[in-house]
Design a protein around this motif. Structure first.
Motif, mmCIF file in Angstrom:
data_model
loop_
_atom_site.group_PDB
_atom_site.id
_atom_site.type_symbol
_atom_site.label_atom_id
_atom_site.label_comp_id
_atom_site.label_asym_id
_atom_site.label_seq_id
_atom_site.Cartn_x
_atom_site.Cartn_y
_atom_site.Cartn_z
ATOM 1 N N CYS A 206 -1.265 -0.877 -4.970
ATOM 2 C CA CYS A 206 -1.969 -2.050 -4.431
ATOM 3 C C CYS A 206 -2.683 -2.871 -5.505
ATOM 4 O O CYS A 206 -3.386 -3.833 -5.181
ATOM 5 N N CYS B 96 -7.285 -0.905 -1.850
ATOM 6 C CA CYS B 96 -7.253 0.176 -0.863
ATOM 7 C C CYS B 96 -8.559 0.959 -0.858
ATOM 8 O O CYS B 96 -8.902 1.582 0.147
ATOM 9 N N LEU C 188 0.847 -1.196 0.000
ATOM 10 C CA LEU C 188 0.000 0.000 0.000
ATOM 11 C C LEU C 188 0.874 1.235 0.000
ATOM 12 O O LEU C 188 1.970 1.226 0.555
ATOM 13 N N SER C 189 0.370 2.298 -0.602
ATOM 14 C CA SER C 189 1.069 3.575 -0.472
ATOM 15 C C SER C 189 0.075 4.703 -0.258
ATOM 16 O O SER C 189 -0.145 5.136 0.851
ATOM 17 N N GLY D 9 -6.457 5.219 -3.980
ATOM 18 C CA GLY D 9 -6.787 4.864 -5.346
ATOM 19 C C GLY D 9 -6.071 5.680 -6.397
ATOM 20 O O GLY D 9 -6.525 5.759 -7.540
ATOM 21 N N VAL D 10 -4.957 6.285 -6.036
ATOM 22 C CA VAL D 10 -4.268 7.167 -6.969
ATOM 23 C C VAL D 10 -3.001 6.542 -7.541
ATOM 24 O O VAL D 10 -2.711 6.670 -8.725
ATOM 25 N N CYS D 11 -2.236 5.832 -6.707
ATOM 26 C CA CYS D 11 -0.871 5.473 -7.121
ATOM 27 C C CYS D 11 -0.766 4.131 -7.850
ATOM 28 O O CYS D 11 0.190 3.892 -8.568
ATOM 29 N N GLY D 12 -1.698 3.216 -7.625
ATOM 30 C CA GLY D 12 -1.652 1.905 -8.276
ATOM 31 C C GLY D 12 -0.782 0.886 -7.559
ATOM 32 O O GLY D 12 -0.672 -0.252 -8.011
HETATM 33 S S1 FES Z 1 -2.445 2.124 -2.442
HETATM 34 FE FE1 FES Z 1 -2.402 3.617 -4.031
HETATM 35 S S2 FES Z 1 -3.957 2.877 -5.371
HETATM 36 FE FE2 FES Z 1 -4.132 1.599 -3.668
#
Ligand code: FES
Length: 315
Positions: free
Chosen positions: A272, A302, A262-263, A267-270
Motif C-alpha cells: 500500500c 494500512c 492492500l495485502s 504494515g509488513v508487505c509494502g
Molecule cells: S498493505 Fe501491507 S504494508 Fe500496507
C-alpha cells in the motif's frame, strides 16, 4: 528486488503444516539472509504473506519455509496448501529481518510455540555455528503437530527440550527455562500471540530486561485506542478526506472512492506504499527502513497515520 523461485520440494512435516523448499528459477544461489529473517511470498491469488526462513543461514541453495494451514485463513495459508505444489513458480521478496539475533550475547534461550519453530530453528543453526551456548524449548500440543521435531532432535540433541500439552509432565517450566537473567543472556520467542505474551510476561516477572527479550513482530498494531484524526489531500484533484480516530487511512481512502492496493494490512508487505508530497507521516509500518521513514516521502495507509494535520498524497 523481487526473486523468481520454484518449489523444488514440498512435504507435509506435521499435521496441517507443509514445508516448501524454494530455489531460484535460474539455479543461482539465493541472496544471503540472517537467522530470524522472513520473506514475502506473492501468492497466486494476489495476496502477500510473510513466512520465516527455517534453514541454516549458511546454506543459500534454497529458502525453507513451513506453513500452517489456518482455518481462519483469508486465502493465505490455504492457497499455499492448495496451489503451491512441487514445480510451482512464484515471486518472493528478498529476505528481511525484524527478529535478528544479537550475536554479541553470551548465552541464549530460544522458545518456539508450534510453527513458531521456523525462525528459531534458523537461529539454532547459527548459534551452533558460532559455538554459543543455547537452550531450545519447543512447545506444541503434541508431537504430531511439531514440525521439524526429528530434525531439531538430530541436530541439537543437547539443546532441545520438548514440551507437549498432551503430556503434562513435559510442560514448559518458566522458572527453569528463564532462570538466571544475567545481562548477556538473550531470550528469543516465536509462536502464537498468546504463547509469546505468556513467555514475555514470565520473563519480565523474572527480571529479564526489554533489551534481552526479543519476539517475532509480524503484526504491527494497525489501530490503537486514542488515535488522532487527520486529513488526506489528494494532490491531483484537491479532494480532502478526513481520517477518523477509529479508521485507518486506507479505510478512509476507500470510503472516499480512492483506490489503494492492500495485502497484509499490517504494515509488513509494502503493497500500500503511497507517495507523500507534504506533511509528516506517523510511520507505524515494519516495511520501510529507518532512513526511508525519516525521508517522509511515502507512507503505508494500512496502518500509519499523520503527525501533521494534513498529508498531501501524490495520487
Ligand atoms: S498493505 Fe501491507 S504494508 Fe500496507
Amino acid at each position: 528486488m523481487m526473486i523468481q523461485v520454484r518449489v523444488a520440494s514440498r512435504a507435509t512435516v506435521a499435521q496441517d503444516i507443509v514445508r516448501l523448499d524454494l530455489v531460484a528459477l535460474d539455479g543461482a544461489p539465493l541472496p544471503p539472509f540472517t537467522a530470524g529473517a522472513h520473506i514475502d511470498l506473492m501468492l497466486p491469488n494476489g495476496l502477500v504473506r510473510q513466512y520465516s526462513l527455517s534453514n541454516d543461514p549458511a546454506r543459500r541453495e534454497h529458502y525453507r519455509v513451513a506453513v500452517l494451514r489456518d482455518p481462519a485463513s483469508r486465502g493465505g495459508s490455504a492457497v499455499v496448501h492448495e496451489a503451491l505444489g512441487e514445480g510451482a513458480t512464484l515471486t518472493i521478496g528478498p529476505p528481511r529481518n525484524l527478529f535478528a539475533l544479537d550475536e554479541d550475547g553470551d548465552d541464549f534461550v530460544l522458545l518456539a510455540g508450534g510453527v513458531g519453530i521456523t525462525p528459531i530453528l534458523s537461529m539454532a543453526h547459527r548459534l551452533a555455528a558460532l559455538g554459543k551456548p543455547f537452550a531450545l524449548h519447543y512447545c506444541a500440543r503434541d508431537a504430531a503437530r511439531a514440525a521439524f521435531l526429528d530434525e531439531a532432535g538430530a541436530l541439537f540433541p543437547a539443546q532441545l527440550q520438548r514440551h507437549f500439552d498432551a503430556a503434562p509432565e513435559t510442560r514448559l517450566d518458566l522458572d527453569q527455562a528463564l532462570a538466571n537473567p544475567s545481562s548477556r543472556r538473550h531470550l528469543y520467542v516465536c509462536g502464537p500471540r498468546g504463547f509469546m505474551d505468556f513467555v514475555v510476561a514470565g520473563a519480565r516477572a523474572r527480571g529479564w530486561t526489554e533489551a534481552q527479550i526479543h519476539q517475532e513482530s509480524f503484526a504491527a498494531a494497525s489501530l490503537e485506542a486514542g488515535a488522532q484524526p487527520f486529513s488526506l489531500r489528494i494532490a491531483s484533484t484537491g479532494q480532502l478526506i478526513a481520517v477518523g480516530p477509529d479508521q485507518t487511512a486506507a479505510q478512509a481512502l476507500e470510503a472516499a472512492g480512492v483506490f489503494v492496493p492492500l495485502s497484509c494490512e499490517q504494515g509488513v508487505c509494502g503493497t500500500c506504499l503511497t507517495p507523500v508530497l507534504e506533511g509528516q507521516p506517523d510511520h507505524r509500518d515494519l516495511f520501510q527502513t529507518d532512513e526511508e521513514k525519516a525521508a517522509n516521502t511515502q507512507f503505508t495507509p494500512c496502518c500509519s497515520r499523520a503527525r501533521s494535520p494534513v498529508l498531501v498524497l501524490d495520487l
